[in-house]
Design a protein around this motif. Structure first.
Motif, PDB file in Angstrom:
ATOM      1  N   ALA A   9       1.021  -1.108   0.070  1.00 22.26           N
ATOM      2  CA  ALA A   9       0.070   0.104   0.185  1.00 22.26           C
ATOM      3  C   ALA A   9       0.930   1.260   0.062  1.00 22.26           C
ATOM      4  N   ALA A  11       1.502   5.348   0.075  1.00 20.62           N
ATOM      5  CA  ALA A  11       0.950   6.795   0.596  1.00 20.62           C
ATOM      6  C   ALA A  11       1.759   7.677   0.469  1.00 20.62           C
ATOM      7  N   PHE A  29      -0.752   6.544  -5.806  1.00 20.21           N
ATOM      8  CA  PHE A  29      -0.953   6.482  -4.599  1.00 20.21           C
ATOM      9  C   PHE A  29      -1.940   6.034  -3.859  1.00 20.21           C
ATOM     10  N   GLN A  30      -2.324   5.446  -2.885  1.00 18.84           N
ATOM     11  CA  GLN A  30      -3.558   5.180  -2.385  1.00 18.84           C
ATOM     12  C   GLN A  30      -4.120   6.002  -1.328  1.00 18.84           C
ATOM     13  N   LEU A  31      -3.189   6.753  -0.969  1.00 25.84           N
ATOM     14  CA  LEU A  31      -3.564   7.977   0.016  1.00 25.84           C
ATOM     15  C   LEU A  31      -2.368   8.895  -0.081  1.00 25.84           C
ATOM     16  N   VAL A  32      -2.953  10.270  -0.214  1.00 19.49           N
ATOM     17  CA  VAL A  32      -2.243  11.333  -0.321  1.00 19.49           C
ATOM     18  C   VAL A  32      -2.572  12.335   0.808  1.00 19.49           C
ATOM     19  N   LEU A  33      -1.325  12.584   1.733  1.00 17.62           N
ATOM     20  CA  LEU A  33      -1.797  13.493   2.923  1.00 17.62           C
ATOM     21  C   LEU A  33      -0.971  14.750   2.669  1.00 17.62           C
ATOM     22  N   ARG A  39      -3.553  19.747   9.773  1.00 16.39           N
ATOM     23  CA  ARG A  39      -2.734  18.594   9.656  1.00 16.39           C
ATOM     24  C   ARG A  39      -1.399  19.133   9.769  1.00 16.39           C
ATOM     25  N   GLU A  50      -1.479   9.385  10.820  1.00 15.76           N
ATOM     26  CA  GLU A  50      -2.643   9.341   9.913  1.00 15.76           C
ATOM     27  C   GLU A  50      -2.610   8.024   8.935  1.00 15.76           C
ATOM     28  N   ALA A  51      -1.481   7.940   8.472  1.00 19.34           N
ATOM     29  CA  ALA A  51      -1.185   7.095   7.386  1.00 19.34           C
ATOM     30  C   ALA A  51      -1.093   5.683   8.054  1.00 19.34           C
ATOM     31  N   HIS A  54      -5.028   4.791   8.711  1.00 20.40           N
ATOM     32  CA  HIS A  54      -5.496   4.581   7.405  1.00 20.40           C
ATOM     33  C   HIS A  54      -5.568   3.046   6.854  1.00 20.40           C
ATOM     34  N   PHE A  55      -4.255   2.793   6.990  1.00 19.92           N
ATOM     35  CA  PHE A  55      -3.825   1.297   6.582  1.00 19.92           C
ATOM     36  C   PHE A  55      -4.182   0.414   7.482  1.00 19.92           C
TER      37      PHE A  55
END
Length: 125
Positions: A9, A11, A29-33, A39, A50-51, A54-55
């Motif tokens: 996964a 991010a 990316f499955q997640l972009v912060l 934040r 947070e990442a 999330h996973f």
């Protein structure tokens, strides 16, 4: 990045100095912060935490790859994550605190590090 998706996964954690949509890689990316007023920016642990949440993994299962000794390496380590310093200039480590657990000088070296010991599909990076 395409080669990582079947195994990890992936991010992106950014303080906002890179717009992944503009440079054309956001879809990888499955997640972009991105850092915002709500934040806090790296090296604060907020986005790393947070990442991991999330996973659904513990922070120590997260490997953060970045080129900044302070925001990337020390930020990840302070959050309890693993760190990989992207160091194409091969500069000696002079960052604050401990050196990262991994160091690479090219995308090819990063690819070898991550896919040399392939994780189970969907494992976080």
């Amino acid at each position: 990045l395409d080669g990582l998706a079947p195994h990890y996964a992936v991010a992106a954690i950014t303080n906002g100095n890179a717009d992944l949509d503009v440079i054309g890689i956001a879809a990888h990316f499955q997640l972009v912060l991105r850092a915002t007023l709500a934040r806090p920016a790296k090296p604060a642990p907020f986005m790393f935490d947070e990442a991991a949440a999330h996973f659904g993994v513990a922070s120590e299962r997260v490997l953060h790859v970045g080129d900044s000794a302070v925001t990337d390496v020390q930020g990840a380590l302070l959050a309890g994550c693993q760190a990989c310093w992207f160091n194409p200039s091969r500069a000696p480590w002079s960052g604050p605190g401990p050196a990262p657990g991994h160091e690479v000088d090219s995308i090819a070296a990063l690819h070898a590090l991550l896919l040399g010991h392939v994780a189970a599909p969907g494992a976080p990076v």
